[in-house]
Scaffold this active site. Structure first.
Site, mmCIF file in Angstrom:
data_model
loop_
_atom_site.group_PDB
_atom_site.id
_atom_site.type_symbol
_atom_site.label_atom_id
_atom_site.label_comp_id
_atom_site.label_asym_id
_atom_site.label_seq_id
_atom_site.Cartn_x
_atom_site.Cartn_y
_atom_site.Cartn_z
ATOM 1 N NE ARG A 1 -0.292 22.239 22.592
ATOM 2 C CZ ARG A 1 -0.840 21.600 23.401
ATOM 3 N NH1 ARG A 1 -2.273 21.873 23.628
ATOM 4 N NH2 ARG A 1 -0.240 20.997 24.302
ATOM 5 C CD1 TRP B 1 -8.100 22.150 15.105
ATOM 6 C CD2 TRP B 1 -9.696 21.486 16.681
ATOM 7 N NE1 TRP B 1 -8.812 21.274 14.639
ATOM 8 C CE2 TRP B 1 -9.536 20.497 15.576
ATOM 9 C CE3 TRP B 1 -10.314 21.301 17.788
ATOM 10 C CZ2 TRP B 1 -10.571 19.532 15.424
ATOM 11 C CZ3 TRP B 1 -11.060 20.032 17.733
ATOM 12 C CH2 TRP B 1 -11.202 19.308 16.690
ATOM 13 C CE LYS C 1 3.358 16.484 15.141
ATOM 14 N NZ LYS C 1 2.789 15.513 14.167
ATOM 15 C CB CYS D 1 -6.377 26.313 21.794
ATOM 16 S SG CYS D 1 -8.173 25.824 21.309
ATOM 17 C CD GLU E 1 -2.645 13.178 8.280
ATOM 18 O OE1 GLU E 1 -3.165 13.512 9.255
ATOM 19 O OE2 GLU E 1 -1.497 12.470 8.656
ATOM 20 C CG HIS F 1 -14.186 -10.013 0.546
ATOM 21 N ND1 HIS F 1 -15.010 -10.986 0.210
ATOM 22 C CD2 HIS F 1 -13.136 -10.523 1.028
ATOM 23 C CE1 HIS F 1 -14.147 -12.311 0.337
ATOM 24 N NE2 HIS F 1 -12.859 -11.836 0.902
ATOM 25 C CE LYS G 1 0.737 11.264 7.742
ATOM 26 N NZ LYS G 1 1.164 10.812 8.925
ATOM 27 C CD GLU H 1 0.746 6.947 8.997
ATOM 28 O OE1 GLU H 1 -0.395 6.909 9.435
ATOM 29 O OE2 GLU H 1 1.427 7.772 8.887
ATOM 30 C CG ASN I 1 -6.005 23.335 25.293
ATOM 31 O OD1 ASN I 1 -6.949 23.208 24.546
ATOM 32 N ND2 ASN I 1 -4.986 22.777 25.746
ATOM 33 N N GLY I 2 -9.370 23.542 25.890
ATOM 34 C CA GLY I 2 -9.980 22.579 26.382
ATOM 35 C C GLY I 2 -11.722 22.749 26.163
HETATM 36 C C1 G6P Z 1 -3.670 13.965 15.602
HETATM 37 C C2 G6P Z 1 -2.685 14.229 14.745
HETATM 38 C C3 G6P Z 1 -2.174 12.910 14.201
HETATM 39 C C4 G6P Z 1 -1.809 11.854 15.285
HETATM 40 C C5 G6P Z 1 -3.084 11.645 16.281
HETATM 41 C C6 G6P Z 1 -2.304 11.032 17.453
HETATM 42 O O1 G6P Z 1 -4.906 13.353 15.002
HETATM 43 O O2 G6P Z 1 -3.304 14.835 13.376
HETATM 44 O O3 G6P Z 1 -1.031 12.947 13.357
HETATM 45 O O4 G6P Z 1 -1.454 10.929 14.891
HETATM 46 O O5 G6P Z 1 -3.657 12.868 16.605
HETATM 47 O O6 G6P Z 1 -1.640 11.947 18.087
HETATM 48 P P1 G6P Z 1 -0.504 11.509 19.337
HETATM 49 O O7 G6P Z 1 0.226 12.901 19.768
HETATM 50 O O8 G6P Z 1 -1.399 10.757 20.513
HETATM 51 O O9 G6P Z 1 0.432 10.546 18.508
#
Ligand code: G6P
Length: 620
Positions: free
Chosen positions: A28, A75, A615, A2, A491, A507, A488, A484, A99-100
């Site tokens: 966040r 969050w 994020k 958060c 998400e 496989h 992307k 990746e 937060n936490g």
């Molecule tokens: C979250 C984000 C991702 C990111 C990951 C690692 O899951 O949604 O986009 O890659 O955290 O985040 P960091 O800040 O450690 O790169």
């Protein structure tokens, strides 16, 4: 996870500053938002489900005032994202944001028999613990300190008191918290989850250490360590300008950040590479390259895919064994780590991801030296690492990572080159050093050229948005980019997507192929091209639609082989400029980002803030 903010100001703009801070913190989490101020000697709260705009609407309808206050963007962990569970939590005497996770909240609730709890959160119990101490006559500093001693878990807290109108107290353990100092005229003091929240508000920042708690008054700030001893922490000029965190002319942060990549990568390259002298400029590594026995790369999400490409580069160029681990798995699986000379590379954009941070701590406790590849300077990972290399992208706001990913790739590629050079390995394996150095230097211009494919990508996205499932295939260094690409897409567009090593198709995943599935094939024209072309044909012959991402040579070769009208109908292509084949993962990240972006755009979903995500994930 958060975002939290606290302001003790002199003017009437505290509410708007709280909102401004929350806007910067929405990355966040955005399940709910809320603020509390001291308004006419009473704690006034406004809380709303969902995004900040809902809270803004509420405040417009039911305004509150005050020049001291706290704010939160959530969050959800404990308790659904409802108004009742939204922060600030309070009881009229005390209000706080958190937060936490307070891990022992059940236990603490039992101690508070007779107290009615309004929410299902782990947070509310803290309100009552502090109030109880205040009722017993303890001053607020002591009430908070006694409470902190009882809390288990990782947390950052900011607390507002009805009866102490000139004071905010903030504390951190496990989760980050900074103190901000306002400009000369404003004389405001702040708490924030990070320096970004305070961009444009605070001119100076002080990063609290783990276990610290701080008392903000109208004329001074006093910081204490976990034991309660008053302590000084360095105060630094804030380097984040609010100008850096606008969307510019772009519709979304994600698109702005995609477009920033040529410049960002240019900045990283010019800071780290002297191509003319084949020289990579790095800070001293915690272990001399010749002594490194094994490298363990640890990260989460997108950053872990950068680590996977890093493994290919380091093993190919420098010949050092590399293992890549997902942070959330690493410390729970008893990894076999070298007793001496084990280097652990931690990759993180935010530098605050809890799983990654805990993995760093585990690796450290088990004798590994820590090198961080991190974007946010002074973040916890940066500060706990033995050495850091910065990805220098500036703030990345969109939840879906783009520019941070490609700069992580560039940094790790340069690190691999540095290791190879230090060990006297032939630079670039079989390739001439000159070619590879040119390849690095050309990356920014190749990315600009790559942006030309956007129109084609928009057309393909129209088709892709109808897909039931999407499979991304890549071989060798392109395999992590397939992972990746799938991440992307899922998400931000919510279309189910998976990445596979192309050779694995037969496989298992091939069973999924039918006319409703789309397969994105990442295939630069390199030594593995013929093999992946066969995989592509296996898809087409089963009526699967293929989107081939390749360079001119690759596209021509594919079209020569796929020459029936029926098969051609099943094939679309996205052309990427040709580049040094070892560096293709960097360039091929661009079309997969754009493909996800335009698919999500057509679907009309919230691109910068996809549902359920955040994020910076600061809980385990
Ligand atoms: C979250 C984000 C991702 C990111 C990951 C690692 O899951 O949604 O986009 O890659 O955290 O985040 P960091 O800040 O450690 O790169």
């Amino acid at each position: 996870m958060c975002g939290i903010i606290g302001i003790i100001g002199k003017n009437d703009d505290t509410v708007s500053h709280l909102i401004e801070g929350l806007r910067r913190l929405e990355y966040r989490g955005y399940d709910s938002t809320g603020i509390a101020t001291l308004d006419n000697d009473a704690i006034a709260r406004r809380r709303a489900e969902g995004k900040l705009q809902n809270l803004e609407r509420l405040i417009k309808a039911e305004p509150i005032a005050g020049n001291i206050g706290i704010g939160h963007t959530r969050w959800a962990t404990h308790g659904a994202p409802t108004v009742n569970n939204a922060h600030p939590h309070g009881n009229g005497k005390v209000a706080l944001v958190h937060n936490g996770i307070i891990e022992n909240f059940h236990e603490l609730q039992k101690q508070l028999s007779g107290v009615h709890l309004e929410s299902e959160t782990d947070t509310e119990v803290v309100v009552h613990l502090i109030s109880d101490y205040l009722d017993k006559g303890l001053p607020p500093e002591q009430a908070v300190h006694e409470t902190l001693k009882q809390l288990k878990g990782a947390f950052a807290l900011v607390i507002l008191f009805r009866d102490f109108p000139d004071m905010l107290i903030g504390a951190r353990k496990g989760s980050p918290l900074v103190v901000g100092y306002g400009g000369q005229d404003a004389e405001e003091y702040f708490f924030g989850s990070d320096a970004l929240a305070l961009a444009g508000l605070a001119t100076h920042i002080c990063y609290l250490e783990d276990g610290d708690w701080a008392v903000l008054k109208r004329d001074k700030i006093v910081i204490y360590d976990e034991a309660g001893t008053q302590i000084d922490r360095p105060i630094e000029l804030s380097t984040i300008s609010s100008a850096l965190i606008g969307k510019g002319n772009h519709k979304h942060y994600m698109l702005k950040e995609i477009y920033e990549q040529p410049t960002v990568l240019g900045t990283v390259l010019s800071a780290m590479l002297d191509a003319a002298r084949y020289h990579v400029q790095l800070p001293d590594l915690p272990i001399a390259p010749k002594n490194i026995e094994k490298i363990t790369i640890i990260a989460c999400g997108t950053a872990s895919y950068a680590g996977m490409v890093g493994k290919y580069w380091i093993e190919q160029w420098a010949g050092i064994p590399v293992e890549v681990d997902i942070a959330s798995e690493f410390r729970y699986r008893t990894p076999a780590l070298p007793k001496q000379n084990g280097l652990c590379i931690i990759i993180s954009q935010s530098g605050e991801t809890m799983d990654t941070l805990e993995a760093l701590r585990y690796a450290k406790q088990h004798g590994q030296k820590i090198l961080a590849i991190v974007n946010v300077e002074k973040s916890t990972i940066d500060r706990e690492a033995d050495q850091s290399i910065y990805t220098r992208t500036g703030p990345e706001i969109s939840v879906a990572s783009t520019k941070a990913f490609t700069s992580q790739l560039v940094v790790i590629a340069l690190l691999a080159q540095y290791l190879a050079q230090s060990l006297d390995k032939s630079v670039g394996g079989e390739k001439q050093p000159l070619e590879l150095m040119r390849g690095f230097s050309e990356l920014p211009s190749k990315l600009i050229e790559g942006l030309n494919s956007e129109e084609m990508i928009k057309t393909i996205a129209r088709d892709l948005q109808e897909a039931r499932d999407v499979i991304f295939l890549g071989r060798g260094k392109m395999f992590p980019i397939a992972l990746e690409g799938a991440l992307k897409l899922k998400e931000i567009s919510y279309i189910h997507a998976e990445g596979y090593a192309a050779g694995e198709l037969k496989h298992g995943p091939i069973a999924l192929i039918d006319e409703y599935i789309k397969v994105v094939v990442l295939a630069p024209y390199d030594a593995l091209f013929e093999k992946i072309l066969s995989n592509m044909q296996e898809v087409i012959s089963r009526n699967g639609k293929v989107i081939l991402i390749s360079d001119r040579q690759g596209i021509d070769a594919a079209k020569q082989q796929i020459n029936t009208a029926r098969d051609m109908e099943l094939l679309s292509v996205i052309e990427v400029p040709s580049c040094h084949q070892d560096l293709a993962p960097i360039l091929y990240s661009l079309p997969v980002q754009l493909l996800a972006y335009h698919t999500a755009l057509i679907k009309g979903v919230d691109i910068d803030q996809p549902r359920n995500l955040a994020k910076s994930v600061t809980v385990e």
